[in-house]
Structure formats: C-alpha cells, structure tokens
Write an enzyme that holds these catalytic residues in place. Structure first.
Site, PDB file in Angstrom:
ATOM      1  N   HIS A 108      -4.478 -19.656   0.611  1.00 57.37           N
ATOM      2  CA  HIS A 108      -4.456 -18.650   1.676  1.00 57.37           C
ATOM      3  C   HIS A 108      -3.940 -17.336   1.069  1.00 57.37           C
ATOM      4  O   HIS A 108      -2.790 -16.960   1.292  1.00 57.37           O
ATOM      5  CB  HIS A 108      -3.517 -19.161   2.786  1.00 57.37           C
ATOM      6  CG  HIS A 108      -3.619 -18.413   4.073  1.00 57.37           C
ATOM      7  ND1 HIS A 108      -2.595 -18.424   5.000  1.00 57.37           N
ATOM      8  CD2 HIS A 108      -4.595 -17.642   4.604  1.00 57.37           C
ATOM      9  CE1 HIS A 108      -2.946 -17.700   6.047  1.00 57.37           C
ATOM     10  NE2 HIS A 108      -4.152 -17.208   5.829  1.00 57.37           N
ATOM     11  N   CYS A 110       0.734 -11.299   8.502  1.00 59.06           N
ATOM     12  CA  CYS A 110       1.891 -10.732   7.777  1.00 59.06           C
ATOM     13  C   CYS A 110       1.443  -9.634   6.813  1.00 59.06           C
ATOM     14  O   CYS A 110       2.164  -9.301   5.880  1.00 59.06           O
ATOM     15  CB  CYS A 110       2.627 -11.818   6.998  1.00 59.06           C
ATOM     16  SG  CYS A 110       3.552 -12.941   8.045  1.00 59.06           S
ATOM     17  N   ASP A 135      -8.052 -12.840   2.547  1.00 55.12           N
ATOM     18  CA  ASP A 135      -7.493 -14.022   3.235  1.00 55.12           C
ATOM     19  C   ASP A 135      -7.519 -15.307   2.403  1.00 55.12           C
ATOM     20  O   ASP A 135      -6.618 -16.117   2.522  1.00 55.12           O
ATOM     21  CB  ASP A 135      -8.262 -14.252   4.545  1.00 55.12           C
ATOM     22  CG  ASP A 135      -7.531 -15.188   5.502  1.00 55.12           C
ATOM     23  OD1 ASP A 135      -6.301 -15.086   5.621  1.00 55.12           O
ATOM     24  OD2 ASP A 135      -8.197 -16.030   6.131  1.00 55.12           O
ATOM     25  N   ARG A 165      -8.810  -9.184  17.053  1.00 60.83           N
ATOM     26  CA  ARG A 165      -9.376  -9.137  15.698  1.00 60.83           C
ATOM     27  C   ARG A 165     -10.568  -8.200  15.594  1.00 60.83           C
ATOM     28  O   ARG A 165     -11.261  -7.937  16.575  1.00 60.83           O
ATOM     29  CB  ARG A 165      -9.870 -10.549  15.312  1.00 60.83           C
ATOM     30  CG  ARG A 165      -8.810 -11.638  15.359  1.00 60.83           C
ATOM     31  CD  ARG A 165      -8.040 -11.688  14.085  1.00 60.83           C
ATOM     32  NE  ARG A 165      -6.927 -12.623  14.121  1.00 60.83           N
ATOM     33  CZ  ARG A 165      -6.488 -13.272  13.040  1.00 60.83           C
ATOM     34  NH1 ARG A 165      -7.066 -13.115  11.865  1.00 60.83           N
ATOM     35  NH2 ARG A 165      -5.444 -14.076  13.129  1.00 60.83           N
TER      36      ARG A 165
HETATM   37  C1  OXD Z   1      -5.315 -16.718  10.117  1.00 63.80           C
HETATM   38  C2  OXD Z   1      -6.545 -15.920   9.960  1.00 63.80           C
HETATM   39  O1  OXD Z   1      -4.639 -16.921   9.106  1.00 63.80           O
HETATM   40  O2  OXD Z   1      -7.336 -15.834  10.899  1.00 63.80           O
HETATM   41  O3  OXD Z   1      -5.002 -17.137  11.229  1.00 63.80           O
HETATM   42  O4  OXD Z   1      -6.747 -15.382   8.867  1.00 63.80           O
HETATM   43 MN    MN Z   2      -5.468 -16.193   7.277  1.00 60.01          MN
END
Ligand code: OXD
Ligand code: MN
Length: 645
Positions: free
Chosen positions: A285, A309, A332, A428
């Site tokens: 991640h 974050c 991400d 988002r």
């Molecule tokens: C999460 C994302 O980490 O959507 O929730 O990136």
């Molecule tokens: Mn994420």
C-alpha cells in the site's frame, strides 16, 4: 465450478460455444457486445461468465470493450437513472451521490477465505476485533455466497470487465475478469485499470494464461415493474470476500469504490500480497515517486501511509525548495521485485488512475492533483455548486450568487449554518493517471523503477518525530510492523483513535500478518542493494494543538535529507534510541517561519516507553507466536536504549 461449489442446484451447464446466443431468458446481449466472438473466448473465461449468469440471472450481458463510445453510453444510462449528474463547468466530469450507508470500505465485512484459519489469522493470545483481517472457511463462504447471489442481478445488466493490473501484456501484470451489475463500477474500472478488448485478446491468444475471477453484485435485484433508486446497494448484507487459493474475489452489497472496484484493494493488495509471498515479491500500500535534486540526480522513493494520510499529496508534491522536481509513478499501490540486473528493488504501479480523497485537496495543498482532476473524472460524494461545479472542505467557498449543495442534497449549504461537512470526508475523485501533468516518463516501464528509499508513516499528533532512519533492514521492518496512525474516514471507523496499522496493510494483507513480517525480513542477505528505510510524521502537534511542521511542498526538505543519507552522507545524523534523526545543521529549513526543532524532534521517554508497551501488547495479543523473534529483539533493543538514557 469456480465460484460456487453446488452448481447442481442450478440448470445444467450450457454448451460453451453456444453460451448466451442460444440461451433463453433471462440473458440478452446488448448491442456493444454482439461482436465479441464467444467461441474464441478461453474456456475458463466463458465458463466463469456462464456460471455467474446462471446463478445471478441478469437480464442482459454487456462485454465491455473499453471504448470511449461505450463509456458515453454507460454515462448516459447513469444520468437517466439519476446515479450521475453532469458537471457542465468541466470537461466530461460527473458526480455520483451514494446511499449514505455506502460511503467507505467496510472492514468488518471483509474476509479472506482459505482452507486453514492459520493461513490468515496469526496465533495471537487475545485478538483485538478489527485489528487484522477476518477469516472465513470456504464452506461458510460458500453458504454466505449462496444466501446472496442467486438471482441477485435480476432485472439488471451484467457487465463483463476484462482488466489488467499493470500494462497489458507486461510480465509483471495480472489479469482479472470482473462481472458486475453496476454501470458505475464498469465506468470507474475503465479509469482505474487497463480495461477492455486488448485484455480479452491477450487471454484469447494465451489460452493457459491465468486470470482472477472477480464477481460483484450490488445486491438489489429489480423485479419487473418495480422502480430503481439512484444508488442501489445492500448495506445489511454487504460482504467482500477473497479466495487466494483459487484466485477469486466475490463482493456483494456495496458500490463504493474500495469495495467494488475489485482490481484495487481486493486484487492488487489482498490477492496481490498472497501471490507476492508465494512468488517472492512485494505487493504494498505505497505511493511511488521520482525525485530529482538541483544537481539533476534522480531517485525513486516508495512510501506506505494508511488510507487518507496524504499519499496522493506526497506522490504529486510541488517542492517548495528551488531546483527540485517530483514526478509521480503512483499514489496508492506498489508491486515491487528485486531486479536481477540492477540488484535493486524495482516498483510498478499496477493502477491506471487515481481514486483520491477530495477534501483537503486544493491549489495550496496539491496543485498537481487540481490540474489532473477536472477532466474525464467521476466525483463521488463531494458537494456541488449552482454553476455546475464541485466543492469540498479545503477549497475556497464559491462567491455569491453561486451556492453549494451538500453531498446529502442540502441546498444552500454554508459552514455558518450547517454543522456537518458539505462533502463526505471520504469523498473521492476518480481520474485517469495520464492526465497528471507530472506523471513520470517511466511509469509504465515493464522493468519498474528502482527504489532507493522506503518511507513508513502515519498521523501521529504526539511523540513521533518528523523523520528518523532505521539502523538496518530488520530495524526498518520493525518500523513498518509497529506503525500506528489516527483512524480516518476511509473505512467505517469513528473518532480519532490511534490504531495499529502495520505497513499500512492492516486492512489489505491477504494472509497471516506474522508470515507477512517474515516475508519482509527474508529479503535481508539475499539482496545487496536493499533500499534504506525511514519513518516520517508530518502531523505532530504542539501543546496548543497546532501542527509543528508545514507539510505538503515543504516535505521536500525531509526528502532532501533522506536522499543525502541514501547517498551515504554520514555527518548529517544523530543516533537516538529509535534510529538516526537529522542534525539540525544538516537539515534545510531556509525560508521557513521559525520551526520548533526541539519539539519536532523530542523523544519523550514516557511516551516512548508507553508506545513500546502498546506495540508489545498488540504483537502479543494479535500476532502471538507468529511474530518473528527478530522483531521482538528490535523492540527490546529500543527499550534498552531508552532505559540507558
Ligand atoms: C484506501 C483507498 O486506502 O481507497 O481506502 O486508497
Ligand atoms: Mn489506499
């Protein structure tokens, strides 16, 4: 049978080639999919589709080709249904408002299903609910699936989405086929993944190529004559399940991205981490960025922070120091392997778009994101403005007579008259990566980009300094394993409680967290050019509750120090019990308002002894004897170093 083990409960299998053509109701083929030649689909693909059709009973099937015209049709359909509204202020942008019960990832209803429980659940003494992934036996999962999926797509179209995580055809990429009854998901998958005919072609040409079977239903069959709602979903029965042993993902009840765009968290992280363990690589991640210093030397960095974050902000940073340049590879997810030629850890971003948190994004915090997201974008749960635009907390309020309507539809929303935010905190934007003006030239390099440093971090208002460096690989792995951060709105948690979130993977690890720690430790010794590991915290506050560090573009100052350490600069750091910290004289604060350096870097002994106890308890309660002894040793060494002082 791929999804369900009791196919005998359904009609006998149709001939593979005949598939939908000769199938009586309910399946009909929509225009766009007529030219798909089912006869040449690999057997595994057609069987998967057939099976889902038989169980879910959609009224039509649409095989997505990924074209712009197809997407236009999907968009028009969603506008007609009220799922999307147009945002005429921008170019091809749309706003979706979800059911207020379907706004975030639902960790409590997310499961990994394997034959043996211990493949997923570590041997903790007293597991904290929600601290690690949930497990379900294949038998129970099968029965849960059977409670939900039969006829679940009645009255709806089933979209067949062939997609690739990573560039189509790259040796590092993975292929998935997602079946879904949500046009919002089909359209968003076109942004977030490489989706369409190319992928089908690849599977057709390589009959033995494996793919991940992804089944998704919003769980709201439409009976004949009944009317639909703009955002059908089934929060009561939501379940997001993963079967890593058979390469399957089965998600029900939610249309929200993290639960429904199955290439992202489900495939690229949960199944990805399982595969990575099996095949000797890492699915993380993490954002990936390229950074060039004023001398023209470029390096790449990967960074793991929990959801919401600031990964997107760091990945797209506009450096405040002159002469520096940041380029974005991903915001991400990172898939990383050691490269035989360079001996370094190389990373690819398997995604094709950004699904970023909108609130807080502005020209001040992330001008690059602002230059990326006002074209070909689907916004979800942000507020709208009367001039056909969007708004969220962090943007300047529009001037009268323009008004704001909140994500729940309150007209004339204003911060002085309304207590709740106009945009949902987890609202988002979903935008194509190629629109990012600082997208790195190597972002699709099949070899990936070489990683020089790995950063771990989170929201830590207290005690944790701006940056510190690990003493060695094991210590760095301990830093990842002991990560903690304030909860955010990205999942269903309420309040600002500090949560343990190892490697920012707590919600995303696809197997036993103790084995995951061991997997990280296993790279030591095998590879000579391991990246250096650091911990960062942009969020420390002073006693009055103000942030001690300006963050955003000034974070380049931290990266500057990190890169000099990577280059072996030895006189710029001091040893402390938790690792190396910068020497004040070796850290560029030029041009900043007074920084309270001592407060930013203080290591209050009480705080740290409590922190170590909390981590020790978390390890013992949740990981137990699956915790690698090296990590216990690291914790002990830090405690000893504190107690010596
Ligand atoms: C999460 C994302 O980490 O959507 O929730 O990136
Ligand atoms: Mn994420």
């Amino acid at each position: 049978m791929y999804l369900l083990n009791n196919s005998h409960r359904f009609a006998p299998r149709l001939g593979r080639v005949a598939l939908f053509h000769s199938q009586p109701a309910p399946a009909a083929i929509t225009e766009a999919s007529k030219d798909i030649n089912y006869a040449v689909l690999p057997k595994k693909v057609s069987e998967f589709i057939e099976e889902a059709v038989r169980v879910c009973a959609p009224s039509a099937i649409h095989v997505c080709d990924g074209s712009a015209s197809e997407n236009e049709n999907l968009t028009n359909l969603m506008v007609q249904k009220g799922t999307l509204q147009a945002l005429p202020k921008y170019d091809n942008c749309w706003l979706a408002r979800t059911d207020p019960k379907d706004v975030a990832r639902v960790e409590s209803r997310t499961v990994i299903s394997t034959e043996r429980r211990e493949q997923v659940i570590p041997n903790g003494k007293n597991p904290t609910p929600g601290a690690l992934p949930n497990w379900m036996s294949p038998q129970q999962l099968n029965s849960e699936v059977m409670k939900r999926f039969p006829n679940s797509m009645k009255g709806r179209t089933m979209y067949v989405i062939p997609f690739s995580m990573g560039p189509v055809g790259s040796g590092l990429s993975k292929i998935g086929i997602q079946l879904t009854d949500s046009p919002y998901v089909a359209s968003s998958m076109r942004i977030m993944t490489r989706m369409g005919s190319d992928v089908l072609q690849l599977l057709t040409e390589n009959h033995d190529m494996d793919f991940v079977k992804c089944l998704h239903s919003i769980g709201r069959p439409l009976e004949v004559g009944s009317s639909d709602v703009p955002w059908p979903c089934n929060p009561e029965d939501t379940m997001i399940s993963h079967k890593p042993e058979t390469n399957e993902i089965i998600s029900y009840g939610s249309g929200y991205g993290g639960n429904s765009l199955l290439g992202k968290k489900c495939l690229a992280l949960r199944l990805g981490s399982w595969l990575a363990k099996k095949e000797g690589w890492l699915a993380e991640h993490m954002l990936i960025l390229g950074i060039t210093n004023p001398q023209g030397v470029k390096k790449y960095i990967a960074a793991a922070f929990p959801s919401a974050c600031g990964k997107t902000n760091l990945a797209m940073m506009t450096p405040k120091l002159p002469g520096w340049k940041v380029e974005c590879v991903g915001d991400d997810i990172a898939w990383m392997r050691f490269n035989k030629k360079t001996g370094m850890l190389h990373a690819i971003n398997p995604e094709n778009g950004f699904f970023g948190v909108a609130p807080g994004t502005s020209d001040n915090t992330n001008p690059v994101a602002m230059a990326t997201i006002f074209k070909d974008t689907v916004f979800t749960n942000v507020a709208s403005t009367s001039d056909g635009g969007v708004w969220w907390e962090g943007l300047p309020l529009p001037k009268a007579p323009t008004t704001v309507t909140s994500w729940t539809g309150e007209a004339n929303w204003s911060p002085s008259t309304h207590k709740t935010p106009a945009a949902h905190p987890n609202s988002r934007f979903c935008s194509p990566a190629k629109q990012c003006p600082i997208l790195d030239a190597s972002w699709e390099d099949p070899e990936g980009v070489p990683i020089s440093a790995i950063l771990f971090g989170g929201r830590r208002p207290e005690g944790v300094p701006l940056v510190y460096e690990s003493y060695d690989w094991d210590h760095g792995v301990y830093m990842g394993a002991s990560m903690r951060s304030e909860a955010t709105a990205a999942a269903e948690f309420k309040g600002k409680v500090v949560m343990h979130d190892p490697f920012a993977m707590r919600p995303f690890v696809g197997y036993n967290m103790g084995d995951y720690f061991n997997h990280w430790l296993s790279f030591k010794g095998k590879h000579h050019r391991l990246p250096k590991i650091f911990h960062v915290n942009w969020f420390r506050k002073d006693a009055q509750g103000s942030f001690l560090w300006p963050g955003f573009g000034d974070n380049v100052r931290v990266l500057d120090w990190i890169l000099r350490r990577v280059d072996g600069e030895s006189n710029s750091a001091l040893e402390t019990p938790i690792g190396y910290v910068p020497r004040e004289s070796a850290f560029n604060v030029e041009g900043l308002d007074k920084i309270k350096w001592d407060e930013l870097f203080s290591l209050p002994k009480d705080f740290w002894l409590n922190e170590l106890s909390a981590i020790e308890k978390y390890f013992s309660d949740n990981i137990g004897t699956d915790l690698p002894p090296n990590l216990t040793a690291q914790l002990e060494q830090i405690r000893r170093r504190f107690n010596k002082n």
